[in-house]
Design an enzyme around this catalytic site. Structure first.
Site, PDB file in Angstrom:
ATOM      1  CE1 TYR A 174     -42.268 -73.863 108.806  1.00 11.31           C
ATOM      2  CE2 TYR A 174     -42.179 -71.546 109.519  1.00 11.31           C
ATOM      3  CZ  TYR A 174     -42.844 -72.813 109.459  1.00 11.31           C
ATOM      4  OH  TYR A 174     -44.144 -72.823 110.139  1.00 11.31           O
ATOM      5  CE  LYS A 193     -46.422 -73.383 107.277  1.00  9.85           C
ATOM      6  NZ  LYS A 193     -47.219 -74.840 107.210  1.00  9.85           N
TER       7      LYS A 193
HETATM    8  N1  LIG Z   1     -44.812 -74.813 116.038  1.00 11.71           N
HETATM    9  C1  LIG Z   1     -45.222 -73.337 115.764  1.00 11.71           C
HETATM   10  O1  LIG Z   1     -44.909 -72.483 116.711  1.00 11.71           O
HETATM   11  C2  LIG Z   1     -46.001 -73.223 114.639  1.00 11.71           C
HETATM   12  C3  LIG Z   1     -46.203 -73.947 113.795  1.00 11.71           C
HETATM   13  N2  LIG Z   1     -47.150 -73.858 112.476  1.00 11.71           N
HETATM   14  C4  LIG Z   1     -47.417 -74.876 111.625  1.00 11.71           C
HETATM   15  O2  LIG Z   1     -48.251 -75.745 112.360  1.00 11.71           O
HETATM   16  C5  LIG Z   1     -48.203 -76.945 111.563  1.00 11.71           C
HETATM   17  C6  LIG Z   1     -47.820 -77.973 112.878  1.00 11.71           C
HETATM   18  O3  LIG Z   1     -46.459 -77.637 113.414  1.00 11.71           O
HETATM   19  P1  LIG Z   1     -45.919 -78.240 114.440  1.00 11.71           P
HETATM   20  O4  LIG Z   1     -46.965 -79.202 115.030  1.00 11.71           O
HETATM   21  O5  LIG Z   1     -45.204 -77.490 115.413  1.00 11.71           O
HETATM   22  O6  LIG Z   1     -44.691 -79.277 113.774  1.00 11.71           O
HETATM   23  P2  LIG Z   1     -44.115 -80.754 114.173  1.00 11.71           P
HETATM   24  O7  LIG Z   1     -42.815 -80.891 113.463  1.00 11.71           O
HETATM   25  O8  LIG Z   1     -44.574 -81.105 115.455  1.00 11.71           O
HETATM   26  O9  LIG Z   1     -45.457 -81.482 112.998  1.00 11.71           O
HETATM   27  C7  LIG Z   1     -45.143 -81.576 111.717  1.00 11.71           C
HETATM   28  C8  LIG Z   1     -45.479 -83.140 111.640  1.00 11.71           C
HETATM   29  O10 LIG Z   1     -45.529 -83.128 110.118  1.00 11.71           O
HETATM   30  C9  LIG Z   1     -44.710 -84.285 109.787  1.00 11.71           C
HETATM   31  N3  LIG Z   1     -44.128 -84.405 108.592  1.00 11.71           N
HETATM   32  C10 LIG Z   1     -42.836 -84.043 108.287  1.00 11.71           C
HETATM   33  N4  LIG Z   1     -42.503 -84.272 106.906  1.00 11.71           N
HETATM   34  C11 LIG Z   1     -43.453 -84.807 106.433  1.00 11.71           C
HETATM   35  C12 LIG Z   1     -43.544 -85.567 105.278  1.00 11.71           C
HETATM   36  N5  LIG Z   1     -42.698 -85.595 104.360  1.00 11.71           N
HETATM   37  N6  LIG Z   1     -44.551 -86.436 105.083  1.00 11.71           N
HETATM   38  C13 LIG Z   1     -45.496 -86.612 106.106  1.00 11.71           C
HETATM   39  N7  LIG Z   1     -45.604 -86.052 107.220  1.00 11.71           N
HETATM   40  C14 LIG Z   1     -44.369 -85.204 107.573  1.00 11.71           C
HETATM   41  C15 LIG Z   1     -43.852 -84.682 110.936  1.00 11.71           C
HETATM   42  O11 LIG Z   1     -43.352 -86.016 111.078  1.00 11.71           O
HETATM   43  C16 LIG Z   1     -44.617 -84.091 112.140  1.00 11.71           C
HETATM   44  O12 LIG Z   1     -45.478 -85.126 112.826  1.00 11.71           O
HETATM   45  C17 LIG Z   1     -47.006 -76.772 110.559  1.00 11.71           C
HETATM   46  O13 LIG Z   1     -47.591 -76.605 109.326  1.00 11.71           O
HETATM   47  C18 LIG Z   1     -46.402 -75.504 110.780  1.00 11.71           C
HETATM   48  O14 LIG Z   1     -45.950 -74.759 109.788  1.00 11.71           O
HETATM   49  C19 LIG Z   1     -47.432 -72.416 112.332  1.00 11.71           C
HETATM   50  C20 LIG Z   1     -47.398 -71.335 113.113  1.00 11.71           C
HETATM   51  C21 LIG Z   1     -46.442 -71.731 114.403  1.00 11.71           C
HETATM   52  C1  LIG Z   2     -32.485 -65.875 123.031  1.00 10.84           C
HETATM   53  C2  LIG Z   2     -32.801 -66.127 121.626  1.00 10.84           C
HETATM   54  C3  LIG Z   2     -32.319 -65.068 120.776  1.00 10.84           C
HETATM   55  C4  LIG Z   2     -34.108 -66.439 121.631  1.00 10.84           C
HETATM   56  C5  LIG Z   2     -34.459 -67.126 120.307  1.00 10.84           C
HETATM   57  C6  LIG Z   2     -36.151 -67.380 120.223  1.00 10.84           C
HETATM   58  C7  LIG Z   2     -36.462 -67.837 118.823  1.00 10.84           C
HETATM   59  C8  LIG Z   2     -35.781 -69.275 118.766  1.00 10.84           C
HETATM   60  C9  LIG Z   2     -37.896 -67.871 118.909  1.00 10.84           C
HETATM   61  C10 LIG Z   2     -38.561 -66.460 118.691  1.00 10.84           C
HETATM   62  C11 LIG Z   2     -39.817 -66.465 117.982  1.00 10.84           C
HETATM   63  C12 LIG Z   2     -39.948 -68.016 117.433  1.00 10.84           C
HETATM   64  C13 LIG Z   2     -41.003 -68.326 116.110  1.00 10.84           C
HETATM   65  C14 LIG Z   2     -42.233 -67.636 116.290  1.00 10.84           C
HETATM   66  O1  LIG Z   2     -42.792 -68.018 117.320  1.00 10.84           O
HETATM   67  C15 LIG Z   2     -42.925 -67.934 115.019  1.00 10.84           C
HETATM   68  C16 LIG Z   2     -42.728 -69.222 114.377  1.00 10.84           C
HETATM   69  C17 LIG Z   2     -43.775 -69.629 113.657  1.00 10.84           C
HETATM   70  C18 LIG Z   2     -43.932 -70.817 113.039  1.00 10.84           C
HETATM   71  O2  LIG Z   2     -44.410 -71.030 111.957  1.00 10.84           O
HETATM   72  C19 LIG Z   2     -42.624 -71.830 113.172  1.00 10.84           C
HETATM   73  C20 LIG Z   2     -42.052 -71.628 114.416  1.00 10.84           C
HETATM   74  C21 LIG Z   2     -41.516 -70.059 114.522  1.00 10.84           C
HETATM   75  C22 LIG Z   2     -40.625 -69.441 113.307  1.00 10.84           C
HETATM   76  C23 LIG Z   2     -40.782 -69.574 115.867  1.00 10.84           C
HETATM   77  C24 LIG Z   2     -39.191 -70.365 115.963  1.00 10.84           C
HETATM   78  C25 LIG Z   2     -38.734 -69.956 116.960  1.00 10.84           C
HETATM   79  C26 LIG Z   2     -38.520 -68.337 117.333  1.00 10.84           C
HETATM   80  C27 LIG Z   2     -37.736 -67.874 116.270  1.00 10.84           C
END
Ligand SMILES: NC(=O)C1=CN([C@@H]2O[C@H](COP(=O)(O)OP(=O)(O)OC[C@H]3O[C@@H](n4cnc5c(N)ncnc54)[C@H](O)[C@@H]3O)[C@@H](O)[C@H]2O)C=CC1
Ligand SMILES: CC(C)CCC[C@@H](C)[C@H]1CC[C@H]2[C@@H]3[C@H](O)CC4=CC(=O)CC[C@]4(C)[C@H]3CC[C@]12C
Length: 380
Positions: free
Chosen positions: A156, A160
């Site tokens: 992952y 990215k």
């Molecule tokens: N959730 C988090 O804590 C973090 C997320 N991000 C980034 O933010 C963005 C959004 O993440 P989330 O909303 O958490 O994830 P999410 O999984 O809720 O949303 C991702 C969306 O992309 C769509 N998708 C996946 N494969 C696809 C494909 N082949 N074609 C078209 N659409 C597709 C999924 O159906 C989903 O709706 C991602 O780029 C992720 O890397 C960055 C930092 C932290």
């Molecule tokens: C008791 C356990 C050891 C607790 C596990 C917590 C973990 C699952 C999460 C701790 C930190 C998270 C990640 C962090 O917030 C940064 C992220 C950025 C992204 O782009 C995707 C998600 C994630 C990797 C997030 C995933 C869960 C943790 C590893």
């Protein structure tokens, strides 16, 4: 503004956690758009109903890893916000699939921008393109210029980082019609808020253990977290200002930050779960780190043994343990300086909204039934 006279934005991954907040944010706060194309593999039909007199919300079913799908979605659009991604640090999907969606998918978005003459691209990256690294080096109150030993091994973060590099390298290339492409990249830390899947899992797990959370991680390890509404707001502002000041924002990376407090992953989650009567047991980790690490290794072994029979992908593995055990906090004002970003939601508001959502999980009663708890529990 009447439908048809404004700009057309494409939001890839627009039905996801961040994507759906972003679509709502654009509808409410961006006045110069007339159409939002929500491109996703799995469509959320409820977003269609958000169309109004001014803005049409168009749902487009497509696969980001298929260039033809992306090209069709981008045809005639002005700007793309590319959030679609496979977010998997648990080994739920093969590494090749993560690369296909996250890297090839981004290549396709860039190619489609070029061929369809779309001038602006905002990419949702991640703090994970920087770290934490496998050595456990802490990133304490860092900014976009902080030096850090970056190592990528896991699919992952690797994907990215590759995708972000492609996006930044594409800034300034010529597109169809002779104009230039402008790109920038936003790097959220761990996002939280309404709809956060991992929070749902922690909530369900806590119900199973009688609303007790057993401390596994050191409270001294701090994590930067950011509210989903502020991440969406920052995307909106970046998209707006990339068009006004392309030479300032083009080719730049910005951490996505707000005023959420720096806390350990577990203590931060407790900010919301405690409002539902959850208690954290222990002021220090109840299990020594080496035992947790052995458990994480055992999970890898089980995943390998069960591979081909079931998908065994528990939350704890050596990578998630390393991330959760390494401080990663961001302190910067680059986005404020470059495009006037300030969080739209203060911490108190973000907290209140998230708590309301967590409580709603209990009102629906589904989680309670799943774990056999009475559904008339009243959150404090
Ligand atoms: N959730 C988090 O804590 C973090 C997320 N991000 C980034 O933010 C963005 C959004 O993440 P989330 O909303 O958490 O994830 P999410 O999984 O809720 O949303 C991702 C969306 O992309 C769509 N998708 C996946 N494969 C696809 C494909 N082949 N074609 C078209 N659409 C597709 C999924 O159906 C989903 O709706 C991602 O780029 C992720 O890397 C960055 C930092 C932290
Ligand atoms: C008791 C356990 C050891 C607790 C596990 C917590 C973990 C699952 C999460 C701790 C930190 C998270 C990640 C962090 O917030 C940064 C992220 C950025 C992204 O782009 C995707 C998600 C994630 C990797 C997030 C995933 C869960 C943790 C590893």
């Amino acid at each position: 503004m009447t439908a048809g006279s404004g700009q057309v934005y494409v939001v890839t991954g627009g039905c996801g956690f961040l994507g759906s907040h972003l679509v709502r944010m654009l509808l409410e706060h961006e006045k110069n758009i007339s159409e939002i194309r929500v491109f996703d593999l799995h469509l959320d039909e409820s977003l269609r109903t958000l169309s109004n007199d001014r803005v049409r919300v168009r749902l487009i079913s497509g696969d980001i890893s298929r260039l033809a799908d992306v090209q069709e979605a981008l045809h005639g659009s002005h700007l793309v916000i590319h959030t679609a991604s496979l977010v998997d640090v648990w080994g739920r999907v093969p590494a090749s699939k993560i690369t296909e969606v996250n890297v090839t998918g981004t290549e396709n978005v860039l190619q489609a921008c070029k061929e369809e003459g779309v001038q602006y691209l905002v990419y949702t990256s991640s703090m994970e393109v920087v770290g934490p690294n496998i050595h456990g080096d802490h990133f304490y109150r860092g900014n976009e210029d902080t030096e850090y030993r970056i190592y990528h091994k896991e699919p992952y973060p690797l994907s990215k980082a590759k995708a972000e590099k492609l996006v930044l390298e594409a800034n300034g290339i010529k597109i169809k019609g002779g104009k230039m492409l402008y790109t920038c990249s936003l790097r959220p830390t761990g996002i939280y808020g309404e709809g956060h899947e991992l929070m749902k899992q922690f909530h369900r797990q806590g119900l199973r253990t009688g609303r007790c959370v057993f401390r596994a991680l050191s409270p001294a390890i701090e994590h930067g977290r950011v509210y989903v509404g502020n991440v969406a707001w920052m995307h909106l502002l970046a998209a707006r200002q990339l068009q006004i000041h392309p030479s300032t924002l083009g080719g730049q990376v910005y951490f996505c930050y707000d005023s959420s407090p720096y806390k350990s992953y577990e203590d931060f989650n407790m900010e919301f779960l405690s409002a539902c009567g959850f208690k954290i047991i222990g002021s220090r980790p109840l299990v020594p780190y080496f035992l947790l690490y052995l458990l994480a290794l055992l999970n890898v072994l089980l995943q390998w043994v069960l591979h081909g029979f079931i998908t065994y992908a528990p939350i704890l593995n050596p990578y998630t343990l390393a991330v959760a055990s390494t401080t990663f906090t961001v302190q910067t004002d680059k986005a404020e300086k470059h495009f006037g970003y300030q969080p739209l939601y203060a911490w108190e508001e973000a907290k209140m909204r998230t708590i309301t959502w967590v409580k709603s999980l209990e009102v629906s009663g589904k989680d309670l039934k799943d774990v056999g708890e009475k559904s008339n529990y009243c959150c404090s």
